[in-house]
Scaffold this active site. Structure first.
Site, PDB file in Angstrom:
ATOM      1  N   HIS A 207       1.079  -1.368  -0.022  1.00 46.30           N
ATOM      2  CA  HIS A 207       0.355   0.080  -0.098  1.00 46.30           C
ATOM      3  C   HIS A 207       1.271   1.117  -0.034  1.00 46.30           C
ATOM      4  O   HIS A 207       1.940   0.962   0.088  1.00 46.30           O
ATOM      5  CB  HIS A 207      -0.746   0.312   1.204  1.00 46.30           C
ATOM      6  CG  HIS A 207      -2.116   1.121   1.139  1.00 46.30           C
ATOM      7  ND1 HIS A 207      -1.268   2.818   1.776  1.00 46.30           N
ATOM      8  CD2 HIS A 207      -3.009   1.237   0.984  1.00 46.30           C
ATOM      9  CE1 HIS A 207      -2.963   3.232   1.715  1.00 46.30           C
ATOM     10  NE2 HIS A 207      -3.578   2.522   1.167  1.00 46.30           N
TER      11      HIS A 207
ATOM     12  N   GLU B 178      -3.775   2.808  -7.064  1.00 48.97           N
ATOM     13  CA  GLU B 178      -3.921   4.395  -6.276  1.00 48.97           C
ATOM     14  C   GLU B 178      -3.319   5.758  -6.553  1.00 48.97           C
ATOM     15  O   GLU B 178      -1.313   5.563  -5.777  1.00 48.97           O
ATOM     16  CB  GLU B 178      -3.739   4.059  -5.041  1.00 48.97           C
ATOM     17  CG  GLU B 178      -4.649   2.913  -4.947  1.00 48.97           C
ATOM     18  CD  GLU B 178      -5.035   2.876  -3.343  1.00 48.97           C
ATOM     19  OE1 GLU B 178      -5.338   3.321  -2.541  1.00 48.97           O
ATOM     20  OE2 GLU B 178      -3.536   2.659  -2.654  1.00 48.97           O
TER      21      GLU B 178
ATOM     22  N   SER C  52     -10.626   6.815   3.129  1.00 53.08           N
ATOM     23  CA  SER C  52     -12.269   7.277   4.228  1.00 53.08           C
ATOM     24  C   SER C  52     -12.759   7.900   4.218  1.00 53.08           C
ATOM     25  O   SER C  52     -14.292   7.720   4.716  1.00 53.08           O
ATOM     26  CB  SER C  52     -10.906   8.326   4.741  1.00 53.08           C
ATOM     27  OG  SER C  52     -10.893   8.562   3.250  1.00 53.08           O
TER      28      SER C  52
END
Lengths: 223, 223, 223, 223
Positions: free
Chosen positions: B94, B142, B204
């Site tokens: 990540h 990402e 989030s």
């Protein structure tokens, strides 16, 4: 030797101390602790903290926490999370998981806010002194070359233990010193206590023993 | 859009997704998944995996594993341990927990041996292509600048998603692409699927929503 | 064996290859290269690049560059800076200085912009394949367990060399494979070339030899 | 303010302070130092140390050294090597290049053996105190949030400077404190000295100024 020593058992990532085995190992610790009156702390991997803490009454510590707190962090271990999983303390800066200096500071601060007891690992007297300024509950001195060696630091390098004890007392008299690396038998523990240590941090000597419970009994037998 | 997308919900270290809250959040995921038929994966912190996995029937993934296996390692998260705690997959690399290249390789190998599904995160098309050679089940693209931004990658930078899908298909047709960063609403998901993604990785937008369950319902509502 | 191999000599941080000794070592390389027609590249520590590059006509490479570019970075080594100091190429991701995957990508991109040739080190066939997707000029395969062992990879593990060559050819036919780890003699080089390598990356076998120039002459003598 | 302060100018990886520009920037420092009597230290990137040190008479420091010494290390910067390239000191643990605690200790030890002056960077009073136990020549306190901000720490957070000075004096009275982060003008320096600092560590305010020499003259003008 009026005071009972503290035994901190690091399960590392050994199969013998993982998953169901972690629960079993922690129960051995609990039984030997109950029989001997010696305080034993179980230190399983993070994913095992919860089920170990649900299964035993002895203290369960984390092997590591990161310096980060709640927020946008992925894959980190926070003080808050291990606390809510049942841990009451944590190792910090183990020689197999060393931290940046600034992160040791923030990890200790996080631990304090979450009411976790901290054991910060160090590799020599100078680093022990530096860590003592942060006032953790414990410093564990482990010369890296002796880890897993079977040669106890309390015998191979007594000066590093004595030096750490006296360095710490000079800076923060309340910080206690644990003695790590190469400890596996009762007389290693006795030697550590003679040098001023409050207890020992150990791993493979017990976890990988053929009969871990018998090894624990031997460990506390001479105390 | 015949095929149902995959929703991967990273709890990060947010208080709203930690401890008892992690269990609650995972239950929202389970309910919305059951009602909608959309597959939702819960990704709590490592110390929460066990109790989350004991509480829900949807898949639970780890946020991170290290490249190490059973042995003399302290503070590391092994594939074996998260598996035995109940995880059936894991994020790797990540953007908040990047790994050395050699460790990505060994983490994927460890995951495979422990029968964990792997989602490897990447930051651009070139890195997606490199990761695809390791043949993980999923690559999640990402762009770091969009993480937590509220600006969905599927709209802000559709080319990076398209480029990742086509790069992966060229190297390893079986690897699926997830779309991360800035995803929070149903039409962000739809846009991602239009670009060839198999689903989304988000955090989030749901975890910190005033009403996470309502946010999840909105997310899957348009699919 | 029509084509002359490439010899890349990593000075590491050995005293024998540092400061004035770095200049002397690079001159040995230059002399042996001139006499034999074999291309030899000198790879000194970063602070020595400038004076070595000013003293010899053979190519000088850096041991490492970071993935960062001009800006607010302290203590990093940029492609631009080693280029302006006289380097014409660089190692990236040496096993003693491994990088995050995303940083390997950005280091290669930076190197390309600064017109530096890149040699990316890898530890196994899977990692070689991943790195080849970035299209560096060279991949150097070095099984970590053989580094500094005196046991040449070209003999101890020929399959890792063959596997790397064929993996690379499949993905990026223009990428050449170098063979590292344990190389010190001429027949180790010959064995590497037989396996499809374009040359070798070596260090202690020459740098720490009693007579480094004689060792270099032996190295290229059988080619 | 009888004592002249110390000015430490970190060139970082800015283009304006790299290669030929590094030599030019160091000459500005030398001229302003000669005219004002203020000691100025130039801190270029590692590959530029040699040519800068050959071109000016003011002290040249490295931006970083690793904790390793001569041996089988690739891409590391050793104290010995920067010393032989002409540096007489080094920054350690800059906020953009933080080190493990054990490596700060070994880097300071290596620097001492190579007769390098050490400036160890810290981020708060607690870390300053810990570092002071290692007895480096200087500690530079730089709250990370002010680096490159243009807001001088000496004005924004005077207590962190005062606290660092008093912490250091308590542990190691010989260690001097430098004040970093956000410093760019003469009155920022004056404010730092008022708080007990021995000088300042600065970067972009000078390096990226339209006229760096004029900025340096302004910086030392009010002292």
């Amino acid at each position: 030797m009026g005071k009972k020593p503290l035994i901190v058992l690091n399960f590392k990532t050994y199969t013998e101390g993982m998953g169901e085995n972690a629960v079993k190992m922690a129960k051995y610790c609990e039984e030997v602790s109950a029989d001997s009156g010696v305080k034993i702390i179980a230190v399983p991997q993070a994913p095992d903290i919860y089920r170990v803490a649900c299964s035993v009454k002895i203290p369960v510590f984390a092997q590591h926490i990161d310096g980060v707190v709640a927020g946008s962090h992925t894959g980190h271990i926070t003080a808050d999370c291990v606390r809510s999983a049942g841990a009451t303390g944590t190792l910090i800066n183990h020689s197999e998981r060393r931290l940046l200096l600034a992160d040791i500071d923030s990890a200790i601060q996080s631990a304090r806010r979450s009411e976790l007891i901290t054991i910060v690992c160090t590799n020599n007297v100078a680093v022990t002194l530096a860590v003592a300024t942060f006032a953790p509950e414990f410093v564990a001195i482990e010369p890296p070359e002796l880890i897993g060696s079977g040669i106890p630091v309390s015998k191979a390098d007594p000066d590093i233990v004595r030096g750490s004890v006296s360095a710490v007392k000079r800076i923060q008299p309340d910080v206690e010193v644990l003695c790590g690396a190469g400890i596996s038998r009762g007389d290693d523990v006795a030697a550590a206590l003679e040098l001023g240590a409050a207890g020992v941090l150990l791993a493979s000597g017990i976890i990988r023993a053929k009969d871990p419970k018998a090894a624990l009994i031997d460990l506390v037998g001479n105390i």
